[in-house]
Structures are given as C-alpha cells and as structure tokens.
Design a protein around this motif. Structure first.
Motif, PDB file in Angstrom:
ATOM      1  N   LEU A  63       0.800  -1.225   0.000  1.00  0.00           N
ATOM      2  CA  LEU A  63       0.000   0.000   0.000  1.00  0.00           C
ATOM      3  C   LEU A  63       0.829   1.268   0.000  1.00  0.00           C
ATOM      4  CD1 LEU A  63      -2.895  -1.001   2.438  1.00  0.00           C
ATOM      5  CD2 LEU A  63      -2.826  -1.135  -0.055  1.00  0.00           C
ATOM      6  N   GLY A  64       2.135   1.172   0.003  1.00  0.00           N
ATOM      7  CA  GLY A  64       2.964   2.367  -0.062  1.00  0.00           C
ATOM      8  C   GLY A  64       3.156   3.021   1.290  1.00  0.00           C
ATOM      9  N   ASP A  65       3.690   4.247   1.286  1.00  0.00           N
ATOM     10  CA  ASP A  65       3.992   4.985   2.517  1.00  0.00           C
ATOM     11  C   ASP A  65       2.732   5.104   3.371  1.00  0.00           C
ATOM     12  OD1 ASP A  65       6.558   5.382   1.469  1.00  0.00           O
ATOM     13  OD2 ASP A  65       5.940   7.237   0.476  1.00  0.00           O
ATOM     14  N   LEU A 496       7.051   4.015 -15.380  1.00  0.00           N
ATOM     15  CA  LEU A 496       7.070   3.452 -14.036  1.00  0.00           C
ATOM     16  C   LEU A 496       6.098   4.159 -13.101  1.00  0.00           C
ATOM     17  CD1 LEU A 496      10.944   3.119 -13.614  1.00  0.00           C
ATOM     18  CD2 LEU A 496       9.347   1.234 -13.964  1.00  0.00           C
ATOM     19  N   GLN A 497       5.625   5.354 -13.500  1.00  0.00           N
ATOM     20  CA  GLN A 497       4.756   6.145 -12.642  1.00  0.00           C
ATOM     21  C   GLN A 497       3.313   5.637 -12.701  1.00  0.00           C
ATOM     22  OE1 GLN A 497       5.466   8.523 -10.560  1.00  0.00           O
ATOM     23  NE2 GLN A 497       7.645   8.733 -11.045  1.00  0.00           N
ATOM     24  N   ALA A 498       2.572   5.997 -11.665  1.00  0.00           N
ATOM     25  CA  ALA A 498       1.139   5.690 -11.667  1.00  0.00           C
ATOM     26  C   ALA A 498       0.472   6.449 -12.809  1.00  0.00           C
ATOM     27  CB  ALA A 498       0.515   6.091 -10.332  1.00  0.00           C
ATOM     28  N   PRO A 499      -0.602   5.904 -13.378  1.00  0.00           N
ATOM     29  CA  PRO A 499      -1.208   6.539 -14.561  1.00  0.00           C
ATOM     30  C   PRO A 499      -1.765   7.924 -14.253  1.00  0.00           C
ATOM     31  CG  PRO A 499      -2.653   4.851 -13.663  1.00  0.00           C
ATOM     32  CD  PRO A 499      -1.344   4.717 -12.948  1.00  0.00           C
ATOM     33  N   GLY A 500      -1.366   8.896 -15.065  1.00  0.00           N
ATOM     34  CA  GLY A 500      -1.984  10.208 -14.997  1.00  0.00           C
ATOM     35  C   GLY A 500      -1.504  11.125 -13.907  1.00  0.00           C
ATOM     36  N   THR A 501      -0.550  10.695 -13.048  1.00  0.00           N
ATOM     37  CA  THR A 501      -0.162  11.558 -11.929  1.00  0.00           C
ATOM     38  C   THR A 501       0.537  12.810 -12.419  1.00  0.00           C
ATOM     39  OG1 THR A 501       1.880  10.270 -11.672  1.00  0.00           O
ATOM     40  CG2 THR A 501       0.009   9.691 -10.269  1.00  0.00           C
ATOM     41  N   GLY A 502       1.342  12.700 -13.476  1.00  0.00           N
ATOM     42  CA  GLY A 502       2.013  13.886 -14.002  1.00  0.00           C
ATOM     43  C   GLY A 502       1.012  14.902 -14.509  1.00  0.00           C
ATOM     44  N   ARG A 503       0.011  14.431 -15.254  1.00  0.00           N
ATOM     45  CA  ARG A 503      -1.008  15.344 -15.783  1.00  0.00           C
ATOM     46  C   ARG A 503      -1.768  16.008 -14.649  1.00  0.00           C
ATOM     47  NH1 ARG A 503      -6.197  14.775 -16.297  1.00  0.00           N
ATOM     48  NH2 ARG A 503      -6.119  12.548 -15.874  1.00  0.00           N
ATOM     49  N   ARG A 504      -2.083  15.274 -13.607  1.00  0.00           N
ATOM     50  CA  ARG A 504      -2.819  15.860 -12.496  1.00  0.00           C
ATOM     51  C   ARG A 504      -1.994  16.929 -11.793  1.00  0.00           C
ATOM     52  NH1 ARG A 504      -4.075  10.166 -11.278  1.00  0.00           N
ATOM     53  NH2 ARG A 504      -6.019   9.682 -12.319  1.00  0.00           N
ATOM     54  N   ASP A 505      -0.677  16.708 -11.688  1.00  0.00           N
ATOM     55  CA  ASP A 505       0.166  17.714 -11.054  1.00  0.00           C
ATOM     56  C   ASP A 505       0.197  19.001 -11.892  1.00  0.00           C
ATOM     57  OD1 ASP A 505       0.756  16.359  -8.815  1.00  0.00           O
ATOM     58  OD2 ASP A 505       2.677  15.587  -9.481  1.00  0.00           O
ATOM     59  N   ILE A 506       0.246  18.844 -13.201  1.00  0.00           N
ATOM     60  CA  ILE A 506       0.267  20.011 -14.078  1.00  0.00           C
ATOM     61  C   ILE A 506      -1.006  20.840 -13.896  1.00  0.00           C
ATOM     62  CG2 ILE A 506       0.174  20.738 -16.502  1.00  0.00           C
ATOM     63  CD1 ILE A 506       1.989  18.338 -17.124  1.00  0.00           C
ATOM     64  N   VAL A 521      -0.192   8.346  -2.529  1.00  0.00           N
ATOM     65  CA  VAL A 521      -0.345   6.920  -2.216  1.00  0.00           C
ATOM     66  C   VAL A 521      -0.028   6.078  -3.450  1.00  0.00           C
ATOM     67  CG1 VAL A 521      -1.996   5.116  -1.617  1.00  0.00           C
ATOM     68  CG2 VAL A 521      -2.002   7.272  -0.356  1.00  0.00           C
ATOM     69  N   LEU A 522      -0.563   6.473  -4.598  1.00  0.00           N
ATOM     70  CA  LEU A 522      -0.312   5.719  -5.820  1.00  0.00           C
ATOM     71  C   LEU A 522       1.172   5.736  -6.169  1.00  0.00           C
ATOM     72  CD1 LEU A 522      -3.348   6.830  -8.014  1.00  0.00           C
ATOM     73  CD2 LEU A 522      -3.043   4.650  -6.829  1.00  0.00           C
ATOM     74  N   ARG A 523       1.816   6.869  -5.951  1.00  0.00           N
ATOM     75  CA  ARG A 523       3.242   6.961  -6.268  1.00  0.00           C
ATOM     76  C   ARG A 523       4.069   6.064  -5.351  1.00  0.00           C
ATOM     77  NH1 ARG A 523       3.751  13.490  -6.927  1.00  0.00           N
ATOM     78  NH2 ARG A 523       3.627  13.599  -9.203  1.00  0.00           N
ATOM     79  N   SER A 524       3.677   6.002  -4.078  1.00  0.00           N
ATOM     80  CA  SER A 524       4.491   5.258  -3.117  1.00  0.00           C
ATOM     81  C   SER A 524       4.184   3.762  -3.123  1.00  0.00           C
ATOM     82  CB  SER A 524       4.276   5.813  -1.709  1.00  0.00           C
ATOM     83  OG  SER A 524       2.942   5.589  -1.268  1.00  0.00           O
ATOM     84  N   ALA A 525       3.034   3.374  -3.680  1.00  0.00           N
ATOM     85  CA  ALA A 525       2.674   1.958  -3.735  1.00  0.00           C
ATOM     86  C   ALA A 525       3.445   1.289  -4.863  1.00  0.00           C
ATOM     87  CB  ALA A 525       1.165   1.797  -3.938  1.00  0.00           C
ATOM     88  N   ARG A 526       4.749   1.199  -4.656  1.00  0.00           N
ATOM     89  CA  ARG A 526       5.641   0.648  -5.678  1.00  0.00           C
ATOM     90  C   ARG A 526       6.057  -0.774  -5.323  1.00  0.00           C
ATOM     91  NH1 ARG A 526       8.586   4.256  -9.108  1.00  0.00           N
ATOM     92  NH2 ARG A 526       7.819   6.400  -8.954  1.00  0.00           N
ATOM     93  N   PHE A 558      14.519  -5.532 -13.994  1.00  0.00           N
ATOM     94  CA  PHE A 558      14.000  -6.203 -12.810  1.00  0.00           C
ATOM     95  C   PHE A 558      14.418  -5.512 -11.522  1.00  0.00           C
ATOM     96  CE2 PHE A 558      13.819  -9.868 -15.825  1.00  0.00           C
ATOM     97  CZ  PHE A 558      12.448 -10.056 -15.765  1.00  0.00           C
ATOM     98  N   MET A 559      15.405  -4.642 -11.577  1.00  0.00           N
ATOM     99  CA  MET A 559      15.832  -3.883 -10.403  1.00  0.00           C
ATOM    100  C   MET A 559      14.981  -2.636 -10.192  1.00  0.00           C
ATOM    101  SD  MET A 559      18.254  -5.765  -9.296  1.00  0.00           S
ATOM    102  CE  MET A 559      19.021  -4.707  -8.071  1.00  0.00           C
ATOM    103  N   GLN A 560      14.206  -2.243 -11.200  1.00  0.00           N
ATOM    104  CA  GLN A 560      13.374  -1.045 -11.084  1.00  0.00           C
ATOM    105  C   GLN A 560      12.125  -1.319 -10.244  1.00  0.00           C
ATOM    106  OE1 GLN A 560      12.986  -0.453 -15.464  1.00  0.00           O
ATOM    107  NE2 GLN A 560      13.772   1.624 -15.056  1.00  0.00           N
ATOM    108  N   GLN A 561      11.513  -0.229  -9.778  1.00  0.00           N
ATOM    109  CA  GLN A 561      10.253  -0.313  -9.054  1.00  0.00           C
ATOM    110  C   GLN A 561       9.187   0.464  -9.812  1.00  0.00           C
ATOM    111  OE1 GLN A 561      10.770   0.863  -4.921  1.00  0.00           O
ATOM    112  NE2 GLN A 561      11.311  -1.249  -4.420  1.00  0.00           N
ATOM    113  N   SER A 562       8.011  -0.108  -9.885  1.00  0.00           N
ATOM    114  CA  SER A 562       6.929   0.523 -10.641  1.00  0.00           C
ATOM    115  C   SER A 562       5.713   0.736  -9.755  1.00  0.00           C
ATOM    116  CB  SER A 562       6.550  -0.335 -11.858  1.00  0.00           C
ATOM    117  OG  SER A 562       6.296  -1.673 -11.466  1.00  0.00           O
ATOM    118  N   CYS A 563       4.911   1.742 -10.113  1.00  0.00           N
ATOM    119  CA  CYS A 563       3.710   2.090  -9.360  1.00  0.00           C
ATOM    120  C   CYS A 563       2.537   1.203  -9.772  1.00  0.00           C
ATOM    121  CB  CYS A 563       3.337   3.555  -9.602  1.00  0.00           C
ATOM    122  SG  CYS A 563       4.538   4.749  -9.019  1.00  0.00           S
ATOM    123  N   TYR A 564       1.569   1.108  -8.869  1.00  0.00           N
ATOM    124  CA  TYR A 564       0.349   0.383  -9.172  1.00  0.00           C
ATOM    125  C   TYR A 564      -0.344   1.007 -10.383  1.00  0.00           C
ATOM    126  CZ  TYR A 564      -4.449  -1.274  -8.825  1.00  0.00           C
ATOM    127  OH  TYR A 564      -5.674  -1.827  -9.100  1.00  0.00           O
ATOM    128  N   GLY A 565      -0.716   0.186 -11.361  1.00  0.00           N
ATOM    129  CA  GLY A 565      -1.441   0.644 -12.536  1.00  0.00           C
ATOM    130  C   GLY A 565      -0.592   1.297 -13.606  1.00  0.00           C
TER     131      GLY A 565
END
Length: 775
Positions: A63-65, A496-506, A521-526, A558-565
């Motif tokens: 569930l992330g941070d 690797l980011q959660a879908p749409g988080t960049g657009r929402r920040d803009i 939460v979506l960003r940290s749920a990696r 395989f060493m990378q971490q990705s967000c949910y979705g």
C-alpha cells in the motif's frame, strides 16, 4: 514462509481493491457521506486457521507509505502478531517497515508522526485506545496506556489520539484482526481518525451502524458500487481444507462425573495422539490445553484455585512439573509449578497448558490437540470461543492415522444441557464454511453418543486402485529468453509512474490536500518489477512460476520499481501471460514413476455427519447426507439405481483421489477432485457433475486424454457452445467425452439415467478384472 496460492490471491485482490479505490479517488474525488469522506472498507472474510495475518501483512506491504494501526482485543494476539511480523512474516513487508508496540519511544513517535516515507505498523490492544474499555480497567497498566490521555513527553498537553485525529504526514490505515470482536462504538472511534481505509479480517461480516450507512451510500452510487463490492475478499474454506491448514474432525467427549474422570479422559486422548505420532514418525509433539473459568477462588473462600487443582492432578498422574505451564494470574501455586505470563515463554517442552481467557483468541499452536474445559458446561459459548485454537493442522499435512487429523474437546455436561451444547457447536462449525459453501462441512463433529466411525469398503470387494498423475514441465528455454530480453530493457520513468499523476500535477490538483494524498499513495505503492512479475505468474499458475529458474530474473529492468497501474506493470502483466500460456500449452500429464507412489488405493470412508444414506452398489455401504448437494445426490441415486459396476463418492477431504491440472479453473483450483469414481468391467470413470472444467480448452485437451481413470464431465442443461458455455435450456443433462483423433463430443439427454447408461457403453466389453467386483 511463502504464501499459499489462495493466500497470495487474497492478498493481491485486497491490495488491488484498495489501490483501485485510491486511483478512483484521485480521479473523481472520494465518495462522501454528508460532509465526511467514506474510507476504503476492506474486509477479508476467512475462517480461523486460514492465515489471515500473513494475508493482511502482504496486503499492507503493497500500500505504499503509510502508518498502520494494527489492533486486536487480545494482548496475546498482539504479542503473537508482533513476533510474527518481526519474524516469519517479515519478508512480506518492505525493508523500510518499522514495527512498534503500544506507546512508542519519543524518537519512534516523532518518526511515526513526521516521516513521509516508509511503513510504520503500530500494534495496539483495544484497551489502549478504547475509552469505554480503559475506564472499566480502572488503574491498571492497560488503562494508563490509553491513547486518549495527554502524554507530556510525547505530545504535550494533548493526547496521542488527538494528534492522530488532526493528521500526520503519511496516510493512516486501520487493520483490525479478529474484527468480529469490534463493537460499533469501537469502530466509530477508529473512524474518527479519518483513516484512508480499513482492512478488517473475520469469518463473519463486520457490524456497525456507521459502516452500514456508508455501505448503503456506496451501493447507491454507480461510480463506487463495483469498487465497494471488490473490497470484500473471501477465502474459500474448501481451499483452506485442501491445503491441510485445518484438522478435519472434532471429537466431543462429555463427562458428568467430576474432575478425575474428565482429566483421565483428557490424558487418554493425548496419549492416543502421541502414540499415533510416534507410530507414523511425523515429528508432531501433541499437547493438551486446560481452560478454567477463574484463576482464583472467591474472596474469603477456602476452595482451592482450579488451576492448582488441575496441576496437582496432572502431577498425581505422573506428568513432570516442567511439562506443565500455568498461564493464569493465580495468586498461590505450588512451588514446583511453572508460571508463564507471555506467549514468548510457552516453550515447546510444555505438553500441558493451563489458562483462562488469556489465550482465548488468536493464539496459534497446531500441535494443540486436546482441550479440557473445567467445570460444568451448560452452553456451547465457552467451546465456541476456544475451538479455533485446536483446529489448526501441524505441518500442513493430512495423516494416514485419523487421530492426527482430529481435535478433541473434553467437557463435563449433564443430559439436560447436552443437546444445547452439541447443537451450538455444530452451528459454530457451520460458520467455517463461508456463505456460498453452506453444504460444505470442513470439520466433522464426532461424539461419544454419536460416533462417526470410518466405513470400510463393502465386504467382499477388493479396494480398487487408480493411476497417480503428475505434471511434467516443458523445456522453458523459450520463456527464459523472453525474460532475458525484457530484463535488459529498463522502462523510462514515465512508464514506471502511476497513470496520470504527471497530468494531475500540471493541473495543480495537488492544491487539494486529499487529491494530492491519493496521488502520493499511488506513487508510493511501488513494487519491484521482479517481485511484481513473479507474483503475477504465481497467481496465474504457481507451477509455471516454479518451473522458471530464479536466476532468469536478472537485468536492470528487474531492479526497477513501478507504481500500481503503471504502463510498466501492464507490460509485465503481458509478459506473465505469455510465459504462463507457453507453459500451459506444453506441460504434460505423466504417470507417476515412483513405484511406491504409483497407485492410489481407495480406503475407508470417513463420514462428515451422522445422517447417513444407504446405497446398494456403492463401494461403501453408506455416505453422509451432508457430502452431497442437490445435483450430487441425484447423481448418486441414479448411479445406484442403474446397478452397473461399483461407484464411490470421492471424499471432499482426506485421502481423496485427485489429478493435477495444467491450468487454474473455477475459483483458482489447480487440482481436479472428481465427484464420483465408477468402476465397470475393469475401467473407471472419474465423473464431475458441475461442468466447471468444460470451458477451459487447455484443461480439456489434457484431462480428457488420460485413460486411467477416463474422464466424464457433466453439466445440468443442454450445452450448445463449448467455448462460451451457453446453454440452450436448463432441463436435462449434457455430457462431455473425449473422442480419439477428434475434438470432444457433447452428448445430451433429458434423462440422467439414460445418459449414464450411454456412458457405460463407452467402456470396453472385455473385462480386465482390475476394478472392484461384487461377489
């Protein structure tokens, strides 16, 4: 400790439901009830012994941070959870997880409140935060720990509870283990903290007026209805039993002649299990537990404390003092008595444990086989509260000696109360079958007055045998090349980011605290890409995941971490599907090559209830009515009416005949347990009456081709389209059979008897003398 298939599925479904909820909140805003935000209402519906704690731990770890308040009514439950989360379940949590108990140190408190990253799990007994319960405890230590009181060294003039209510740096989640113990008032108090969500584990639904109002609001909103439905994850009791997590029988021994006979019966029962363990060489160390009502006699009484009386009788019967643990607050004990006040002190050398309410909930000990209840038992309430403590099965294994699969309860009850106790206990065991499993009896109840003795193979018949099968994995070189190629192509940061988080920040939605919280939460749920891919493969087909060498998950991707979705996880889903598809298309069913394990032999039938039905042409003379649903009973009666060959009801538990499957079918099973085995003229038909294997071509392609036994799949109604399962109507029966050098054939008949008669004609005319034959 690795999660079993059904546990992994439950954890993935529950975490996925929570993160899908968060994603929808970030997209459209949270659901509201009046002016208040409705939190995620996650429920894990699972019986005692199913592994709720590791499922919840694995869910939390995804569930992330966050700060997680993990609460339970019982102090021993919290103590055991603490030990497990720091021990055998620790790998289910991220490396930066911090676990604290009750009131933390100043440093730990500051980290809990102010840290923005990582997971902190705060384990609390209900008494430490429930105002009403703390008040009832007066001046006890538990009351002084109440989080509603100011803590000058931590929070100054306000209480830790108020700090939580005002908000902390990370999202707050509530985990309620054994949540059937939560009262409506307690749930309301927890809701006042405005958590992001609840994760509640219980065998029964959580009851609260506020939760009911939230549920009604969500069900009326088309945006949230489906997401709310997915928030309840049910663990099938059948899966728990199939993985041998529960003992399959509960024996009730009733006495009304006092302490000595009851304790002698307890010791005799324990010796029976000990002898079975020694005879089978299984490494099980059985123990007995003794439940007392009160630790001390009434004030001013000259009576002896019941724990002392039990201890002295055990010593009188030759039990060494160092084998007996007394887990009560009895004021005066014999000098030799060993007093323990913590689960950590319950050493494995103790074969007899005397306790009162302390171990009533949550204590895990699969080697506890016998439970003695002190005093007169007038209702099933006492037994219902403790029965889960002795139903766990050691070593996840069903044993050939039935006493090793049986828990024993010893009570003292009169004839006046006996039926009330027995019916209440039966009702409790029915709760071990979740909702739609009403006809499933996971635990058989045996009593001295209603003995359920095994029913032998009918006299004059030789117990028949069948070939055992195993799955031979294909050459996985092609799939390993897929992994190697993928591992060398790392994803870019956007994928690797959660879908749409960049657009929402803009769009500056971060100005809204709640929306920004959801995005965080979506960003940290990696999850590491390696772990995500492995979990997906395990969910789709654990046998396939086991066939891939761990070294193949190498490379920078395989060493990378990705967000949910994220796009990366969607791509990993496709890779998992490709690999599993290759495995399922090429894996083969092979006859067992170990000579000692090559044949399955039918044994005695173990009734699940005393209501027995007699048959004329069955391998066993009688079967329990509870072992048949409506269709299965019609099938059994029709087979018996035909009077051809010999048939048996394949048991739902114990030493049943089964065939491994190359692919999961309905509800995640990877094993085929036919409902009936029918021998005629040396051939055996394995019959399944539910048709749940019909729609998967990979299963049909392999299962229908084996010859010992031959497979016959039935489904009620007229089946028109094999691939979609579309029925023309629901009358009559359809039968699916293999045809040599061509696809499967569907036979239909309005009469089940006529259809089974047609099946008999499929058997060869020459008798091979390998099946059972009536004299």
């Amino acid at each position: 400790m690795r999660l079993l298939d059904f546990q992994e599925i439950a954890a993935t479904d529950l975490a996925g439901a929570a993160l899908s909820w968060i994603a929808k909140c970030a997209e459209v805003g949270p659901p509201m009830y009046g002016s208040s935000r409705i939190p995620f209402l996650g429920q894990l519906r699972a019986i005692t012994g199913s592994g709720k704690t590791p499922i919840l731990a694995s869910t939390v770890g995804r569930l992330g941070d966050s700060v997680v308040i993990w609460t339970s009514k019982s102090s021993p439950v919290i103590e055991q959870t603490l030990n497990n989360l720091k021990g055998k379940y620790r790998h289910l949590l991220p490396e930066d997880t911090n676990i604290v108990r009750e009131i933390p140190s100043q440093r730990a408190w500051q980290e809990l409140v102010n840290n923005k990253h990582g997971i902190t799990i705060w384990l609390l007994t209900v008494a430490s935060w429930n105002e009403a319960e703390a008040a009832n405890l007066g001046g006890s230590d538990a009351a002084r720990l109440s989080l509603h009181r100011p803590k000058a060294d931590l929070t100054g003039k306000i209480s830790p509870w108020e700090v939580l209510r005002r908000g902390i740096a990370r999202p707050l989640w509530i985990v309620s283990d054994e949540s059937h113990n939560q009262t409506s008032t307690q749930l309301d108090q927890l809701s006042a903290l405005k958590p992001l969500g609840f994760l509640m584990a219980s065998a029964t639904p959580v009851q609260s007026d506020l939760f009911a109002k939230w549920a009604a609001a969500l069900n009326e909103d088309t945006t949230w209805r489906d997401l709310y439905a997915k928030s309840t994850v049910k663990v099938r009791t059948a899966d728990v039993v199939a993985n041998h997590l529960l003992k399959t029988s509960l024996q009730l021994l009733d006495y009304n002649s006092g302490l000595e006979e009851s304790l002698d019966g307890t010791l005799d029962s324990l010796r029976t299990v000990e002898a079975a363990a020694d005879s089978c060489g299984v490494g099980v160390q059985p123990r007995a537990i003794y439940v007392v009502e009160k630790s001390n006699p009434p004030r001013g009484s000259n009576q002896e404390a019941r724990p002392t009386a039990i201890w002295q009788y055990l010593r009188h019967r030759g039990i060494p003092a160092d084998k007996i643990a007394v887990y009560t607050d009895t004021k005066e004990l014999p000098d030799e008595a060993v007093r323990v006040n913590s689960l950590a002190h319950l050493h494995s050398r103790f074969k007899h444990i005397i306790f009162n309410q302390a171990l009533q909930e949550g204590w895990d000990d699969p080697e506890a086989y016998v439970c003695y209840f002190d005093g007169t038992t007038k209702s099933s309430l006492r037994i219902r509260q403790i029965v889960g403590r002795i139903l766990r099965q050691p070593h996840l294994q069903h044993y050939s000696d039935e006493s090793l699969n049986t828990a024993t309860v010893v009570i003292q009850t009169s004839t006046k109360y006996y039926n009330e106790v027995l019916n209440g206990l039966r009702e409790e065991l029915r709760l071990y079958a979740i909702d739609e499993e009403a006809n499933f009896v996971p635990v058989k109840l045996r009593t001295r007055r209603e003995p359920l003795e095994p029913i032998s193979v009918r006299k004059g018949l030789k117990p028949p045998g069948l070939t055992k099968w195993y799955l031979q994995a294909p050459d996985m070189t092609e799939t390993e090349q897929i992994l190697s190629s993928a591992g060398n192509r790392p994803y870019n940061d956007a994928d690797l980011q959660a879908p749409g988080t960049g657009r929402r920040d803009i769009l500056s939605l971060k100005d809204s605290h709640e929306v920004h919280e959801f995005i965080d939460v979506l960003r940290s749920a990696r999850t590491s890409n390696m772990l995500y891919l492995l979990r997906r493969m395990q969910m789709l087909n654990r046998n396939c995941a086991n066939a891939v060498h761990p070294d193949r998950y190498s490379g920078p991707m395989f060493m990378q971490q990705s967000c949910y979705g994220s796009m990366a996880q969607k791509d990993l889903d496709e890779i998992a599907t490709r690999i599993v598809g290759y495995y399922e298309n090429h894996v083969e069913l092979k006859e067992e090559i170990d000579a000692g394990q090559r044949r399955w032999i039918a044994g005695p039938y173990e009734p699940s209830s005393p209501n027995l039905i007699s048959f004329r042409y069955s391998l066993h003379e009688r079967y329990s009515r509870s072992d048949f649903n409506k269709d299965e009973l019609e099938f059994a009666q029709t087979l018996d009416r035909i009077g051809v060959g010999t048939w048996m009801r394949n048991p739902t538990t114990g030493l049943a005949y089964s065939i491994p499957l190359p692919v999961k079918v309905e509800r995640g099973s990877m094993t085929f347990f036919p409902d009936f085995l029918w021998w005629d003229k040396g051939e055996c038909w394995a019959i399944d009456t539910t048709g749940r294997f019909l729609l998967n071509s990979k299963v049909r392609g392999k299962l229908l081709t084996i010859s010992d036994p031959r497979i016959a799949l039935f489904t009620r109604g007229k089946l028109n389209d094999l691939e979609t399962g579309r029925l023309e109507h629901v009358d009559g029966w359809s039968l699916l059979l293999a045809r040599q050098n061509q696809g499967p054939e569907i036979l239909y008949d309005e009469s089940l008897e006529d259809l089974l008669t047609r099946l008999v004609r499929e058997s060869p005319s020459a008798e091979k003398q390998t099946g059972p034959h009536r004299p």
